[in-house]
Enzyme design. Structure first.
Site, PDB file in Angstrom:
ATOM      1  N   GLU A 103     -17.232   9.894   5.529  1.00 60.28           N
ATOM      2  CA  GLU A 103     -16.696   8.535   5.687  1.00 60.28           C
ATOM      3  C   GLU A 103     -15.766   8.263   4.511  1.00 60.28           C
ATOM      4  OE1 GLU A 103     -19.712   5.515   5.606  1.00 60.28           O
ATOM      5  OE2 GLU A 103     -20.761   6.394   3.908  1.00 60.28           O
ATOM      6  N   ASP A 115       0.869  -1.165   0.000  1.00 55.35           N
ATOM      7  CA  ASP A 115       0.000   0.000   0.000  1.00 55.35           C
ATOM      8  C   ASP A 115       0.914   1.226   0.000  1.00 55.35           C
ATOM      9  OD1 ASP A 115      -2.251   1.602   0.038  1.00 55.35           O
ATOM     10  OD2 ASP A 115      -3.242   0.491   1.634  1.00 55.35           O
TER      11      ASP A 115
END
Length: 714
Positions: free
Chosen positions: A457, A245
């Site tokens: 979110e 990542d």
């Protein structure tokens, strides 16, 4: 001819030959996501970092589909593959154009870091809307079909390379993901966190796997012997490449404190088989080789894997040999893709409540509609995150205005800010309530548009996340939204609630007081059109919840607790507000005549779906299996099939279950088919009491008896 140019050899042989011709420095700089050109070998610059979560992202105009959680709500794996085919066609078309004009920038490659197949174990997780929900089986089926649609069906070349992420045991909290240690039992690891990854590797042959930021059981995921060596490449025999990542490897020494410095961190990641670094820290591999921490052949192995992927994509072959090179730019955002996008939005809408057949609305009986709420005209609430740019956006307000035309007056009020106590900064607060009352008074029916958007979110560090980390502090509608809803209910006018969010919300007041509730997720750039059509009965809603809607966070374990006890429908003890797998429609489709035939270790389940209602509709037949013994999970989804039926039509649906579908992992992580009784349920929902009460339908049950214990080989 050099071996790497010989198209009669395998991609792996050619890639190994090409890697062997590079200097150490050239090899190292091929392991960065922005891989440098090597002109003497005819290698163009290539950027591995690209995104396609629900459409080609971050590179200009593309078809922007419903967010992944909305696609999951279709409960339709065939359709997921169709969506992925559209996305990959547009990805190839854009790549072909970018290459033509010499554009090798970020978000311009064919390695798309999608799908996100992490399990949405806790509704507070900000990135949950990127996933396919809380269930390993549903996530596996949708993930596999998405990858197959992305990578294509040519026998030699891949259309694009898909990526299963984030491996593994990753689902928040966002604000501590760089230092967090996710602790999982072997049982939970095998039963919940790994199945989707295993399916994507072994069934879909996914080309790329991305590691997670956090540690899992003390090892940083991008440098984990257990995850990368023992399981991924050992047990599952994964042959593609692994990417970190972004900037995750520097976390090893900065936050996880498992290494002393950058050189040790890159050595750990590379030696464990993390081939590609999203970031630039792998430049330190030169020092790692100098210090004897990494062998050059280990780096060459990583480069060979990376070049193999690029060769599979046809990037080293004669252009006319690669069929996907003929996909032209005119497919991007074309009319056919817009229609499939609208179909996706329609299929993802979940009808949560429809008391006294409040919906569908009858246009002819209305003179004025009040559309009220912060998500009524909010483009952000259409698309979620990791999004592309649409040539046209249709909000809920715009969809309703277009649908009713000049025949019905549409009044609008924002109602309140999405999460703050006022819209205008100098006001006294709650500064749209008088407007809300005025609009409500004038209206025959009120469409309240509430929920969240990707500013509330999302991923840690995303610009604009109102709650800083992107996670939700609780499950309530934020700001003044509930106050506005209470005011609307108090008017006595008919109210329909349209929710747009990427996750479960505890809408207890609405469930008790509002007669009709639609959930549209983040329905894509054209989602407002589909929602308007749903409100007015142009089709029967068919979406199902891919997550549990809880009544409160108080019933959940701590967010940082990765044990699955009392989490998701498979392990929860309390009654849900709205259960996983639930969703109503406007027509009456029933499941009958379930049969089960056993032949050795195979079980054939058949059931008949019949449309006993007055309009065409689609329904997902769901199969659940429950082990009847203490300590076993609740029933678990083991089969699903979406069927479309005309009024009066019947269709028989068949499923094949194997012994593995009845088996459970023990505490040692061994899959065991235990002697005893098992229940097989077929129906349009889970067999829980809440689903039965909400749908008015009880799934059919068949008992299966297993005579003796048996270990199921993996």
């Amino acid at each position: 001819m050099e071996k790497y140019l010989d198209e009669t050899l395998s991609f792996e042989e050619r890639a190994a030959d090409l890697a062997s011709r590079m200097t150490l420095e050239e090899k190292v700089y091929q392991t960065l996501h922005g891989a440098a050109a090597i002109e003497r070998l005819g290698i163009k610059a290539y950027n591995y970092w690209n995104e396609a979560l629900h459409g080609v992202a971050r590179a200009g105009v593309a078809t922007v589909f419903p967010q992944a959680i909305g696609l999951a709500a279709t409960f339709d794996e065939d359709f997921l593959e169709k969506v992925a085919e559209v996305i990959s066609d547009e990805g190839r078309a854009k790549f072909n154009a970018q290459q033509k004009y010499g554009d090798y920038d970020i978000y311009k490659g064919l390695t798309f870091w999608s799908p996100n197949i992490n399990i949405f174990r806790d509704p507070r997780w900000g990135r949950g809307h990127e996933t396919f929900g809380e269930d390993p089986y549903l996530t596996s089926r949708l993930g596999v079909r998405f990858i197959e649609g992305m990578q294509g069906k040519d026998k030699k070349y891949m259309k694009v390379a898909a990526c299963a992420k984030h491996f593994a045991v990753h689902s928040g909290p966002e604000d501590i993901r760089h230092s967090f240690n996710a602790v999982s039992t072997e049982q939970d690891l095998r039963e919940t966190y790994l199945p989707a990854f295993k399916a994507c590797v072994q069934e879909a042959d996914v080309e790329v796997v991305m590691g997670a930021y956090n540690r899992t059981n003390d090892e940083p995921c991008c440098g984990s012997k257990r995850l990368l060596e023992d399981i991924l490449r050992g047990e599952w025999e994964f042959k593609g490449h692994v990417t970190s990542d972004c900037w995750a490897i520097k976390d090893f020494h900065e936050f996880h404190m498992v290494t002393a410095d950058a050189v040790e961190s890159v050595a750990l990641a590379m030696n464990r088989g993390c081939d590609l670094n999203c970031g630039n820290i792998y430049g330190n591999l030169l020092k790692a080789v100098e210090k004897g921490l990494v062998k050059e052949e280990t780096i060459e192995r990583a480069v060979t894997r990376l070049l193999t992927t690029r060769m599979k994509l046809g990037l080293f072959d004669a252009p006319e040999k690669v069929p996907y090179n003929t996909i032209s730019y005119d497919v991007v955002d074309c009319e056919k893709h817009k229609q499939i996008n609208e179909e996706a939005a329609r299929k993802s809408i979940v009808l949560l409540k429809n008391e006294n057949q409040t919906l569908p609305l009858q246009k002819d009986s209305l003179r004025t509609i009040g559309v009220i709420g912060p998500n009524a005209n909010n483009r952000k609430a259409l698309v979620g995150n990791y999004e592309g740019t649409s040539s046209e956006y249709i909000t809920v307000l715009e969809g309703i205005q277009r649908y009713v035309g000049d025949d019905v007056r549409v009044l609008f009020s924002e109602g309140c800010h999405l999460c703050k106590d006022r819209i205008q900064g100098l006001s006294q607060g709650n500064d749209r309530m008088s407007e809300v009352r005025a609009v409500a008074e004038m209206s025959d029916v009120i469409i309240a548009c509430m929920g969240l958007d990707a500013s509330l979110e999302g991923e840690e560090g995303d610009e604009g996340n109102e709650f800083a980390s992107g996670d939700k502090p609780n499950l309530e509608l934020p700001g003044l939204q509930n106050e506005v809803l209470k005011e609307l209910v108090a008017t006595g006018k008919p109210v329909v609630l349209v929710l747009l969010s990427g996750s479960a919300l505890a809408i207890n007041f609405a469930e008790e007081n509002i007669p009709a509730i639609l959930h549209g997720w983040y329905p894509g750039a054209r989602g407002g059109k589909a929602i308007a059509e749903a409100l007015f009965g142009e089709f029967s809603p068919e979406g199902k919840l891919p997550v549990t809607f809880y009544r409160t966070t108080e019933e959940l374990p701590e967010f940082t607790d990765y044990s699955m006890k009392n989490r998701t429908y498979r392990y929860m003890k309390n009654e849900a507000l709205y259960p996983f797998g639930y969703g109503l429609g406007y027509t009456d489709i029933n499941c009958r005549n379930t049969t089960l035939e056993r032949a050795g270790g195979t079980y054939t389940v058949k059931a008949v779906l019949s449309n006993d209602g007055q309009m065409k509709g689609a329904q997902t037949l769901q199969v659940y299996v429950k082990a009847c013994r203490e300590g076993a999970p609740n029933w678990q989804l083991k089969g699903l099939k979406k069927i479309t039926l005309e009024p009066g039509e019947k269709k028989e649906v068949s499923f094949t279950l194997t012994e593995a579908d009845f088996a459970l992992y023990n505490e040692e992580g061994v899959k065991v088919l235990a002697a005893g009784d098992y229940e097989v349920y077929t129906g349009i929902s889970q067999p829980d009491a809440r689903s039965i009460a909400l749908t008015g339908k009880t799934p059919e049950k068949i008992l299966v008896h297993i005579k003796e214990d048996k270990v199921i080989p993996e």
